[in-house]
Design an enzyme around this catalytic site. Structure first.
Site, PDB file in Angstrom:
ATOM      1  CD  GLU A  48       0.222  -1.510   7.867  1.00 56.16           C
ATOM      2  OE1 GLU A  48      -0.134  -0.716   8.770  1.00 56.16           O
ATOM      3  OE2 GLU A  48       0.748  -1.130   6.807  1.00 56.16           O
ATOM      4  CG  ASP A  85       0.215  -4.053   2.039  1.00 51.87           C
ATOM      5  OD1 ASP A  85      -0.173  -4.703   3.021  1.00 51.87           O
ATOM      6  OD2 ASP A  85       1.012  -3.101   2.117  1.00 51.87           O
ATOM      7  CD  GLU A  98       7.579  -0.569   8.186  1.00 46.48           C
ATOM      8  OE1 GLU A  98       6.679  -1.297   7.710  1.00 46.48           O
ATOM      9  OE2 GLU A  98       7.796   0.592   7.784  1.00 46.48           O
ATOM     10  CG  ASP A 119      -0.355  -0.019   2.517  1.00 51.58           C
ATOM     11  OD1 ASP A 119       0.887  -0.106   2.607  1.00 51.58           O
ATOM     12  OD2 ASP A 119      -1.098   0.069   3.524  1.00 51.58           O
ATOM     13  CB  SER A 120       4.596   1.659  -0.048  1.00 54.47           C
ATOM     14  OG  SER A 120       4.792   0.449  -0.743  1.00 54.47           O
TER      15      SER A 120
HETATM   16  O1  KIV Z   1       3.434  -1.180   1.736  1.00 58.22           O
HETATM   17  C1  KIV Z   1       4.590  -1.610   1.810  1.00 58.22           C
HETATM   18  O2  KIV Z   1       5.394  -1.338   0.918  1.00 58.22           O
HETATM   19  C2  KIV Z   1       4.941  -2.400   2.974  1.00 58.22           C
HETATM   20  C3  KIV Z   1       6.344  -2.755   3.313  1.00 58.22           C
HETATM   21  C4  KIV Z   1       6.468  -3.887   4.273  1.00 58.22           C
HETATM   22  C5  KIV Z   1       7.433  -2.651   2.418  1.00 58.22           C
HETATM   23  O3  KIV Z   1       4.075  -2.769   3.691  1.00 58.22           O
END
Ligand code: KIV
Length: 268
Positions: free
Chosen positions: A118, A86, A185, A47-48
């Site tokens: 998460e 994600d 993280e 989700d980055s």
């Molecule tokens: O969204 C993301 O890029 C992540 C990381 C663990 C790299 O969750």
């Protein structure tokens, strides 16, 4: 001969054999092709995306529709790597039913092989339900960017004895809920080492030191394509922004001075 797909069994086997797992993020076909050819174990459609592709402030705004759309591009490119979607903010927090339905969309519509969520104990019920629905789940604790407002910023987690015990406990809870791996993280490396030694499932570190069972980074960080900030845990392996800038400048200059197109690029 076609390459065989990396599966959750390979994740567990690599940990058992003491071999490191490599993961990177990608959000589109051309970069996912590069990652697949380079032999990473898994491609995370993170989700980055929200920050490094969409140019937004944090990871909160990206939607399910956008995540599924980008996952489809990546899945089309990945012949060998596992593709992990994600789950975006509010796609799994509200109820078990919504969590399973949205996780399923990553597999059914996006072509992913697993999803990532998460959170600690509070998401364990959802993790359990997804696994029961045959959806492999990667968990993610420590600095969880979707909780940026609750955490008051992006700071290293697990510094106090109490916080360390809580993270140890949450790691065990998520493993018991059926997660096949766990992202750690921005936590102290000694804590990551303890968690990695305690769990059977592999830990994937990002800012968690060298003792994790694998490592993940954001592709745009390692290629020098995201400039807003560079976390301490990032290592830059290329500066593609510079290369692209030079190429585009040269194109502009050559069109302006008449040296492009030349005979080679023209038809007789
Ligand atoms: O969204 C993301 O890029 C992540 C990381 C663990 C790299 O969750």
């Amino acid at each position: 001969m076609p390459n065989t797909r990396v599966t959750i069994n390979d994740f567990l086997r690599k940990k058992a054999e003491g071999r490191k797992l490599t993961l990177l993020t990608a959000y589109d076909y051309p970069f996912a092709r590069i990652l697949d050819e380079a032999g990473v174990d898994a491609i995370l459609v993170g989700d980055s995306l929200s920050m490094v592709v969409q140019g937004l402030e944090n990871t909160l705004p990206v939607t399910m529709e956008e995540m599924v759309y980008h996952t489809r591009m990546v899945a089309r490119a990945a012949e060998r790597a596992m593709v992990i979607g994600d789950m975006p903010f509010l796609s799994y927090q509200t109820s078990v039913e919504e969590a399973v339905r949205n996780a399923g969309r990553f597999l059914k519509e996006g072509g992913a092989h697993a999803v990532k969520v998460e959170g600690g104990a509070e998401v364990s019920e959802k993790v359990r339900a997804m696994v029961r629905a045959d959806i492999p789940v990667m968990a993610h604790i420590g600095l969880t960017p979707q909780a940026v407002h609750r955490m008051g910023g992006y700071s290293v987690q697990g510094r106090s004895e109490e916080a360390q015990q809580r993270l140890m406990e949450e790691a065990r809870i998520l493993q018991d809920a059926g997660a096949f791996s766990l992202v750690l993280e921005a936590i102290p490396m000694e804590l990551a080492k303890r968690i990695s030694e305690t769990l059977v499932i592999p830990t994937i570190g990002i800012g968690a030191g060298p003792h994790c069972d694998g490592q993940v980074l954001v592709l745009h960080d390692i290629l020098g394509l995201f400039e807003r900030f560079v976390p301490k845990f990032v290592k830059r392996y290329a500066n593609l922004k510079e290369d692209a800038l030079n190429a585009v400048r040269r194109f502009r200059e050559e069109v302006e001075d008449g040296s492009f197109p030349g005979e080679e690029q023209s038809f007789k």
